[in-house]
Write a protein that holds these residues in place. Structure first.
Motif, PDB file in Angstrom:
ATOM      1  N   HIS A   1       0.818  -1.214   0.000  1.00 27.13           N
ATOM      2  CA  HIS A   1       0.000   0.000   0.000  1.00 27.13           C
ATOM      3  C   HIS A   1       0.853   1.266   0.000  1.00 27.13           C
ATOM      4  N   ASP A   2       2.131   1.124  -0.272  1.00 27.88           N
ATOM      5  CA  ASP A   2       3.070   2.249  -0.253  1.00 27.88           C
ATOM      6  C   ASP A   2       3.624   2.461  -1.658  1.00 27.88           C
ATOM      7  N   PRO A   3       3.231   3.545  -2.353  1.00 24.39           N
ATOM      8  CA  PRO A   3       3.720   3.778  -3.714  1.00 24.39           C
ATOM      9  C   PRO A   3       5.238   3.833  -3.817  1.00 24.39           C
ATOM     10  N   LYS A   4       5.910   4.412  -2.836  1.00 25.78           N
ATOM     11  CA  LYS A   4       7.369   4.476  -2.894  1.00 25.78           C
ATOM     12  C   LYS A   4       7.974   3.081  -2.812  1.00 25.78           C
ATOM     13  N   GLN A   5       7.394   2.231  -1.973  1.00 22.31           N
ATOM     14  CA  GLN A   5       7.886   0.856  -1.877  1.00 22.31           C
ATOM     15  C   GLN A   5       7.632   0.110  -3.185  1.00 22.31           C
ATOM     16  N   ALA A   6       6.472   0.344  -3.789  1.00 19.41           N
ATOM     17  CA  ALA A   6       6.160  -0.310  -5.063  1.00 19.41           C
ATOM     18  C   ALA A   6       7.154   0.103  -6.142  1.00 19.41           C
ATOM     19  N   ARG A   7       7.517   1.369  -6.174  1.00 24.06           N
ATOM     20  CA  ARG A   7       8.507   1.837  -7.148  1.00 24.06           C
ATOM     21  C   ARG A   7       9.850   1.163  -6.908  1.00 24.06           C
ATOM     22  N   ALA A   8      10.253   1.054  -5.655  1.00 25.91           N
ATOM     23  CA  ALA A   8      11.520   0.401  -5.340  1.00 25.91           C
ATOM     24  C   ALA A   8      11.478  -1.070  -5.742  1.00 25.91           C
ATOM     25  N   ASP A   9      10.345  -1.731  -5.484  1.00 20.39           N
ATOM     26  CA  ASP A   9      10.210  -3.137  -5.848  1.00 20.39           C
ATOM     27  C   ASP A   9      10.244  -3.327  -7.364  1.00 20.39           C
ATOM     28  N   ALA A  10       9.618  -2.398  -8.089  1.00 18.32           N
ATOM     29  CA  ALA A  10       9.637  -2.490  -9.550  1.00 18.32           C
ATOM     30  C   ALA A  10      11.058  -2.351 -10.079  1.00 18.32           C
ATOM     31  N   GLY A  11      11.819  -1.408  -9.525  1.00 20.91           N
ATOM     32  CA  GLY A  11      13.199  -1.245  -9.955  1.00 20.91           C
ATOM     33  C   GLY A  11      14.017  -2.494  -9.697  1.00 20.91           C
ATOM     34  N   GLU A  12      13.826  -3.097  -8.534  1.00 18.76           N
ATOM     35  CA  GLU A  12      14.547  -4.323  -8.204  1.00 18.76           C
ATOM     36  C   GLU A  12      14.117  -5.472  -9.120  1.00 18.76           C
ATOM     37  N   PHE A  13      12.828  -5.529  -9.442  1.00 17.37           N
ATOM     38  CA  PHE A  13      12.332  -6.580 -10.325  1.00 17.37           C
ATOM     39  C   PHE A  13      12.998  -6.519 -11.690  1.00 17.37           C
ATOM     40  N   PHE A  14      13.064  -5.341 -12.286  1.00 15.80           N
ATOM     41  CA  PHE A  14      13.625  -5.253 -13.625  1.00 15.80           C
ATOM     42  C   PHE A  14      15.143  -5.469 -13.628  1.00 15.80           C
ATOM     43  N   ARG A  15      15.820  -5.108 -12.561  1.00  9.73           N
ATOM     44  CA  ARG A  15      17.251  -5.434 -12.467  1.00  9.73           C
ATOM     45  C   ARG A  15      17.431  -6.947 -12.389  1.00  9.73           C
ATOM     46  N   ALA A  16      16.582  -7.603 -11.602  1.00  9.03           N
ATOM     47  CA  ALA A  16      16.664  -9.055 -11.478  1.00  9.03           C
ATOM     48  C   ALA A  16      16.280  -9.739 -12.793  1.00  9.03           C
ATOM     49  N   LEU A  17      15.312  -9.161 -13.498  1.00  2.58           N
ATOM     50  CA  LEU A  17      14.889  -9.748 -14.772  1.00  2.58           C
ATOM     51  C   LEU A  17      16.008  -9.648 -15.803  1.00  2.58           C
ATOM     52  N   ARG A  18      16.694  -8.520 -15.825  1.00  2.58           N
ATOM     53  CA  ARG A  18      17.840  -8.388 -16.728  1.00  2.58           C
ATOM     54  C   ARG A  18      18.903  -9.421 -16.397  1.00  2.58           C
ATOM     55  N   ALA A  19      19.124  -9.670 -15.136  1.00  3.20           N
ATOM     56  CA  ALA A  19      20.095 -10.689 -14.743  1.00  3.20           C
ATOM     57  C   ALA A  19      19.654 -12.063 -15.227  1.00  3.20           C
ATOM     58  N   GLU A  20      18.347 -12.342 -15.143  1.00  2.00           N
ATOM     59  CA  GLU A  20      17.820 -13.609 -15.629  1.00  2.00           C
ATOM     60  C   GLU A  20      18.059 -13.774 -17.130  1.00  2.00           C
ATOM     61  N   LEU A  21      18.126 -12.643 -17.840  1.00  2.19           N
ATOM     62  CA  LEU A  21      18.308 -12.666 -19.293  1.00  2.19           C
ATOM     63  C   LEU A  21      19.770 -12.487 -19.685  1.00  2.19           C
ATOM     64  N   GLY A  22      20.652 -12.669 -18.734  1.00  2.00           N
ATOM     65  CA  GLY A  22      22.076 -12.584 -19.031  1.00  2.00           C
ATOM     66  C   GLY A  22      22.636 -11.178 -19.026  1.00  2.00           C
ATOM     67  N   GLY A  23      21.903 -10.233 -18.433  1.00  2.00           N
ATOM     68  CA  GLY A  23      22.392  -8.859 -18.346  1.00  2.00           C
ATOM     69  C   GLY A  23      22.081  -8.015 -19.567  1.00  2.00           C
ATOM     70  N   GLU A  24      21.343  -8.569 -20.519  1.00  2.00           N
ATOM     71  CA  GLU A  24      21.019  -7.845 -21.746  1.00  2.00           C
ATOM     72  C   GLU A  24      20.082  -6.672 -21.459  1.00  2.00           C
ATOM     73  N   ALA A  25      20.356  -5.525 -22.072  1.00  2.00           N
ATOM     74  CA  ALA A  25      19.484  -4.359 -21.921  1.00  2.00           C
ATOM     75  C   ALA A  25      18.082  -4.703 -22.422  1.00  2.00           C
ATOM     76  N   LEU A  26      17.082  -4.217 -21.707  1.00  2.00           N
ATOM     77  CA  LEU A  26      15.706  -4.610 -21.988  1.00  2.00           C
ATOM     78  C   LEU A  26      14.785  -3.401 -21.937  1.00  2.00           C
TER      79      LEU A  26
END
Length: 243
Positions: free
Chosen positions: A79-104
């Motif tokens: 219920h915290d927009p700032k936390q959601a933004r932080a989680d989204a940033g972490e998600f996409f960094r982790a997703l890039r790692a899952e894809l071998g670090g390729e820009a996405l």
């Protein structure tokens, strides 16, 4: 000698080749003040929302973001927009790692769950990604991902991406006052902004001709402000190409 500023008026347009669209208007040497401002906050808010949706559309189209995903929190939700933004940033960094670090290239927007569960995060990407990789990158609840369909036969990735943009654009201004003051209502991957080509012309028709020359063919759709009743701005035009 006359001093009428309309004599020196010119058409100025911006073409986004990768997004397949362009828009322009008649501009004057002396910039006219907008018809709204601090005294008309609702009009200013609506205009800000329109600009945001336009940027969402161009980004999705230029990068062919035709796959939609949703990230949902488990338990009581977030219920915290700032936390959601932080989680989204972490998600996409982790997703890039899952894809071998390729820009996405990606774009995400939040939505408050109507049932009171807190925030969902909707996102668009332009390539196939295994659901298992998305689940590992998110790790906070549930995920959903799908390739957009239900389009006319022959529609390609550009039309799919525009459909994704229309879907995501709904949430750019939805519930904007619920905790998002001072925060962006959407975020994109850096380094993938659509390229822009400037066009200067003497008339609206000349503007269309120059845009067609740049794209090597006439636009598939042309909108003139003169077609809109009660149009309050300067003469304007918007065009798009189907592919």
């Amino acid at each position: 000698m006359g001093t009428d500023s309309t004599v020196r008026a010119r058409w100025v347009a911006s073409l986004y080749p990768d997004a397949g669209e362009a828009g322009g208007s008649l501009q004057y040497p002396v910039r006219r003040r907008p018809s709204f401002g601090p005294g008309d906050p609702e009009r200013a808010k609506a205009e800000a929302g329109r600009r945001a949706r336009t940027k969402v559309r161009r980004y999705c189209a230029a990068n062919r973001l035709n796959r939609l995903g949703t990230l949902t929190y488990a338990g009581k939700g977030c219920h915290d927009p700032k936390q959601a933004r932080a989680d989204a940033g972490e998600f996409f960094r982790a997703l890039r790692a899952e894809l071998g670090g390729e820009a996405l290239p990606y774009l995400w927007v939040p939505e408050w769950h109507p049932g009171g569960h807190g925030l969902h995060l909707h996102f668009a990407v332009g390539r196939y990604i295994k659901r298992s990789a998305i689940e590992r990158a998110w790790g906070r609840g549930f995920v959903h991902i799908k390739l957009l369909g239900d389009l006319p036969t022959g529609s390609g990735r550009l039309e799919e991406a525009r459909l994704a943009a229309r879907y995501l654009g709904k949430y750019v201004t939805k519930d904007a006052d619920q905790g998002w003051e001072g925060l962006h209502r959407y975020e994109v991957a850096q380094g993938f902004q659509p390229a822009r080509v400037s066009i200067i012309a003497s008339t609206g028709r000349d503007t269309i001709a120059q845009l067609a020359e740049q794209m090597a063919r006439p636009p598939d759709y042309v909108w003139w402000s003169s077609e809109t009743q009660d149009w309050q701005g300067p003469p304007a035009v918007w065009v798009s190409w189907a592919a």
